[in-house]
Design a protein around this motif. Structure first.
Motif, short mmCIF file in Angstrom:
data_model
loop_
_atom_site.label_atom_id
_atom_site.label_comp_id
_atom_site.label_asym_id
_atom_site.label_seq_id
_atom_site.Cartn_x
_atom_site.Cartn_y
_atom_site.Cartn_z
N ARG A 1 0.62 -1.04 0.01
CA ARG A 1 0.22 0.05 0.16
C ARG A 1 0.71 1.28 -0.24
O ARG A 1 2.19 1.03 0.37
N ARG A 2 0.07 2.54 0.06
CA ARG A 2 1.49 3.71 0.01
C ARG A 2 1.56 3.72 1.25
O ARG A 2 1.67 2.88 2.12
N GLY A 3 3.54 4.50 0.99
CA GLY A 3 4.06 4.57 2.21
C GLY A 3 4.75 2.86 2.15
O GLY A 3 6.41 3.25 3.05
N ASP A 4 4.87 1.92 1.46
CA ASP A 4 5.90 0.74 1.17
C ASP A 4 6.42 0.91 -0.08
O ASP A 4 6.12 1.51 -0.57
N TRP A 5 7.99 -0.40 0.51
CA TRP A 5 8.74 0.40 -0.15
C TRP A 5 8.72 -1.10 -0.93
O TRP A 5 8.28 -2.57 -0.03
N VAL A 6 9.15 -1.01 -2.17
CA VAL A 6 9.30 -2.46 -3.51
C VAL A 6 10.72 -2.67 -3.60
O VAL A 6 11.80 -1.68 -3.51
N PHE A 7 11.40 -3.90 -3.49
CA PHE A 7 12.21 -4.57 -3.98
C PHE A 7 12.31 -5.45 -4.79
O PHE A 7 11.79 -5.73 -5.01
N ILE A 8 13.74 -5.02 -5.10
CA ILE A 8 13.94 -6.51 -7.04
C ILE A 8 15.16 -7.81 -6.23
O ILE A 8 16.08 -6.51 -5.65
N ARG A 9 15.23 -8.70 -5.56
CA ARG A 9 16.40 -9.07 -5.42
C ARG A 9 17.03 -9.95 -6.61
O ARG A 9 16.43 -10.59 -7.03
N SER A 10 18.58 -9.90 -5.99
CA SER A 10 18.84 -11.17 -7.33
C SER A 10 18.86 -11.89 -7.29
O SER A 10 18.96 -12.19 -6.52
N SER A 11 18.54 -13.19 -8.23
CA SER A 11 17.98 -14.31 -7.86
C SER A 11 20.17 -14.83 -8.21
O SER A 11 19.85 -16.21 -7.43
N SER A 12 20.86 -14.55 -8.52
CA SER A 12 22.10 -15.41 -8.69
C SER A 12 22.46 -15.16 -7.71
O SER A 12 23.29 -15.86 -7.35
N THR A 13 22.39 -13.72 -6.61
CA THR A 13 23.23 -13.21 -5.67
C THR A 13 22.59 -13.06 -4.41
O THR A 13 23.03 -13.72 -2.80
N GLY A 14 21.04 -13.16 -4.24
CA GLY A 14 20.43 -13.20 -3.70
C GLY A 14 20.47 -11.94 -2.76
O GLY A 14 19.83 -11.82 -1.63
N ASN A 15 21.11 -11.12 -2.85
CA ASN A 15 20.78 -9.35 -2.45
C ASN A 15 20.29 -9.00 -3.07
O ASN A 15 19.78 -9.38 -4.45
N ILE A 16 19.57 -7.66 -2.29
CA ILE A 16 18.58 -6.66 -3.04
C ILE A 16 19.26 -5.91 -3.21
O ILE A 16 20.32 -5.01 -3.08
N THR A 17 18.92 -5.66 -4.43
CA THR A 17 19.95 -4.64 -5.65
C THR A 17 18.75 -3.05 -6.38
O THR A 17 19.77 -2.01 -6.42
N HIS A 18 18.06 -2.92 -6.03
CA HIS A 18 17.08 -2.13 -5.91
C HIS A 18 15.86 -1.81 -5.14
O HIS A 18 15.15 -2.74 -5.04
N VAL A 19 15.48 -0.21 -4.91
CA VAL A 19 14.05 -0.16 -4.49
C VAL A 19 13.65 1.02 -5.11
O VAL A 19 14.20 1.98 -5.88
N GLY A 20 11.93 0.71 -5.01
CA GLY A 20 11.06 1.34 -5.07
C GLY A 20 10.21 2.34 -4.20
O GLY A 20 10.32 1.22 -2.84
N TYR A 21 9.49 3.61 -4.26
CA TYR A 21 8.50 3.84 -3.09
C TYR A 21 7.34 3.79 -3.63
O TYR A 21 7.10 4.70 -4.84
N VAL A 22 6.45 3.43 -2.93
CA VAL A 22 4.72 3.40 -3.71
C VAL A 22 4.34 4.49 -2.81
O VAL A 22 4.46 5.27 -1.65
N VAL A 23 3.95 5.59 -3.84
CA VAL A 23 3.60 6.83 -3.10
C VAL A 23 2.42 7.22 -3.69
O VAL A 23 1.22 8.77 -2.55
#
Length: 269
Positions: A110-132
């Motif tokens: 919902r509004r205010g949450d953060w969404v991310f992309i986790r790399s399938s190769s490393t398992g690390n989160i590499t990107h973030v976006g913000y639900v506005v």
């Protein structure tokens, strides 16, 4: 905590369209960087560096009326959070998720949450976006070819599909109860002035959300996200069959005057 989700979202909405992606960027101003460069050159080669710099900057602002800012994906959020004293140190997208967020499901976003992309190769989160907003638009520093953009959550990022979802409850207070502001907005949108239907691009707005909430009360299995997609059309048809069982011609999936009024909303179209 003090600062609110609304303030954070307002800042992000202002940045959409006026930010460029630079790795490590945290809101550095193009005007300021240009002024620093011009002053250094004028100081080296001219007799009146401050005056000459001001002249150059006056022309620059005429040619480029709006300033531009440099961000990377985490820097877009971190800049504001640091300025407001909500965090003390620079953070990556990975640490923003692990240190500031509680894990949520995709359906709970919902509004205010953060969404991310986790790399399938490393398992690390590499990107973030913000639900506005309540329509689930996401502001993100999407990359060097895109800059800071606002896109529908359902479309994902130019970097790929969002696959990790977090609620930043370590920096903001979230309540399960609607705020007074939300209650007032919902009451206001109970008046609908256009036929709501499935089209491309999808119809969006508080009036769509009001329709969806009315459909939910009638048993419609859909999310009140303010976006009139296929699920909303299907719910409208189901409800029209309930409301007008002897009139198949009304089962068209379009919420016009008769359907809106039958759902208890006010039609002003």
């Amino acid at each position: 905590m003090g600062k609110t989700v609304s303030e954070f979202c307002d800042y992000l909405n202002r940045m959409a369209g006026c930010g460029l992606y630079v790795l490590g960027g945290q809101g550095e101003s193009l005007y300021s960087l240009a002024e620093e460069f011009v002053l250094s050159m004028e100081t080296r080669y001219s007799q009146n560096p401050e005056k000459n710099t001001a002249r150059v900057m006056t022309l620059l602002k005429k040619k480029l009326p709006e300033d531009l800012y440099f961000y990377d994906c985490s820097g877009l959020g971190v800049k504001w959070l640091l300025e407001q004293g909500l965090i003390k140190n620079d953070m990556t997208a990975n640490s923003m998720y692990t240190q500031l967020c509680s894990k949520i499901s995709k359906s709970d976003v919902r509004r205010g949450d953060w969404v991310f992309i986790r790399s399938s190769s490393t398992g690390n989160i590499t990107h973030v976006g913000y639900v506005v907003d309540d329509a689930l638009n996401v502001v993100e520093a999407a990359g060097r070819d895109y800059g800071v953009v606002k896109r529908s959550f359902s479309k994902g990022s130019p970097n790929g599909a969002w696959n990790v979802f977090g609620r930043p409850d370590q920096v903001f207070e979230f309540s399960d109860e609607p705020s007074e502001e939300a209650d007032a907005a919902e009451t206001a949108v109970a008046t609908i002035s256009r036929i709501l239907r499935l089209k491309s691009p999808y119809m969006r707005g508080d009036d769509v959300k009001a329709l969806q909430k009315a459909l939910q009360k009638k048993g419609g299995a859909l999310t009140a996200d303010g976006i009139f997609g296929p699920a909303t059309e299907e719910a409208v048809i189901d409800v029209q069959k309930q409301l007008f069982p002897g009139t198949p011609s009304e089962w068209d999936g379009q919420a016009g005057k008769r359907t809106i009024s039958a759902l208890g909303l006010k039609w002003t179209g």
